[in-house]
Design a protein around this motif. Structure first.
Motif, short mmCIF file in Angstrom:
data_model
loop_
_atom_site.label_atom_id
_atom_site.label_comp_id
_atom_site.label_asym_id
_atom_site.label_seq_id
_atom_site.Cartn_x
_atom_site.Cartn_y
_atom_site.Cartn_z
N ASN A 21 1.06 -1.04 -0.07
CA ASN A 21 -0.08 -0.01 0.11
C ASN A 21 0.90 1.47 -0.18
O ASN A 21 0.60 1.93 -1.12
CB ASN A 21 -1.30 -0.28 1.35
CG ASN A 21 -1.71 0.81 1.28
OD1 ASN A 21 -3.38 1.30 -0.24
ND2 ASN A 21 -1.76 1.79 2.16
N GLN A 25 0.02 3.90 -3.21
CA GLN A 25 0.22 5.26 -2.72
C GLN A 25 1.33 6.28 -3.00
O GLN A 25 1.09 7.57 -3.74
CB GLN A 25 0.51 5.46 -1.11
CG GLN A 25 -0.89 4.69 -0.27
CD GLN A 25 -2.09 5.51 -0.79
OE1 GLN A 25 -2.87 7.08 -0.93
NE2 GLN A 25 -3.10 4.47 -0.36
N SER A 57 -2.49 -5.79 -6.65
CA SER A 57 -3.53 -5.70 -5.39
C SER A 57 -5.02 -6.56 -5.54
O SER A 57 -4.93 -6.98 -6.33
CB SER A 57 -3.89 -4.05 -5.93
OG SER A 57 -2.68 -3.49 -5.77
N LEU A 71 -2.46 -5.39 0.58
CA LEU A 71 -2.01 -4.32 0.42
C LEU A 71 -1.36 -4.41 1.71
O LEU A 71 -0.30 -3.61 1.72
CB LEU A 71 -2.91 -2.65 0.56
CG LEU A 71 -3.89 -2.84 -0.58
CD1 LEU A 71 -5.10 -2.27 -1.04
CD2 LEU A 71 -3.01 -2.92 -1.88
#
Length: 216
Positions: A21, A25, A57, A71
């Motif tokens: 994750n 981002q 994902s 994630l």
């Protein structure tokens, strides 16, 4: 041209303990496609692409807790390792072959075993545009010449007599090994005078090849 002249020195990195994750981002925030994974000494130990993250994902068709927890897995679980790297003093023309042969889209730049930059396929394409001069207004002329020593300055001298600025010169093999092709990009929008000079000097033109021979 050297790698250090085209590499980006501000590189977004992650440690192997970061999560998928975290990578997702960063990829979205900075609009990048690759993240080098480094250890505490800033040595490259892996690399992750946007495709790696996308494949790892959860599917948009599922929203279970199990899928979302993916994630939170460490990025080292999906990173590519070992990593092909280059040196800042490598020649750009030579690393182009690495992009092609390895079928990769990003090369970390390493000096003294530490990450100092990154070169992407987009950087390479932009550099090749600069080297070939296609970013400036110019005309292209392809000339078939004998493959012998001294032929390049001999043909270039014809341009010099016209005081025409040569933006770039490329050399390609011809199907007959006794000849090669010189590709001149010249800073003029009216190449007719130099085309006539080349033909009068006995050099066949491959481009432009639709302009009539000068009348004698």
């Amino acid at each position: 041209m050297l790698v250090e002249e085209i590499m980006k020195t501000e590189v977004i990195t992650l440690t192997p303990k970061a999560t998928i994750n975290d990578a997702l981002q960063l990829l979205q925030q900075h609009k990048i496609r690759h993240i080098p994974i480094v250890n505490n000494d800033f040595q490259v130990i892996g690399i992750v692409s946007d495709r790696d993250v996308r494949d790892a994902s959860p599917s948009t068709f599922f929203d279970s807790t199990t899928d979302v927890d993916v994630l939170n897995n460490e990025i080292q679980s999906i990173m590519t390792s070992p990593v092909v790297t280059i040196h800042p003093l490598d020649f750009v023309e030579e690393i182009a072959a690495i992009f092609y042969e390895k079928e990769i889209a990003c090369l970390p730049v390493v000096s003294h075993e530490r990450l100092i930059g990154i070169v992407t396929e987009k950087d390479m394409l932009y550099t090749l545009i600069q080297l070939t001069g296609t970013h400036v207004q110019s005309s292209l002329i392809e000339v078939k010449v004998p493959d012998r020593p001294g032929i390049l300055p001999e043909v270039a001298a014809i341009f010099g007599k016209r005081k025409i600025n040569i933006v770039s010169v490329l050399i390609y093999p011809y199907r007959d090994p006794d000849y090669k092709i010189l590709v001149f990009r010249v800073k003029t929008l009216n190449p007719m005078p130099i085309i006539q000079d080349l033909r009068e000097a006995g050099y066949p033109l491959l481009w432009p090849n639709n302009i009539a021979e000068p009348k004698r």
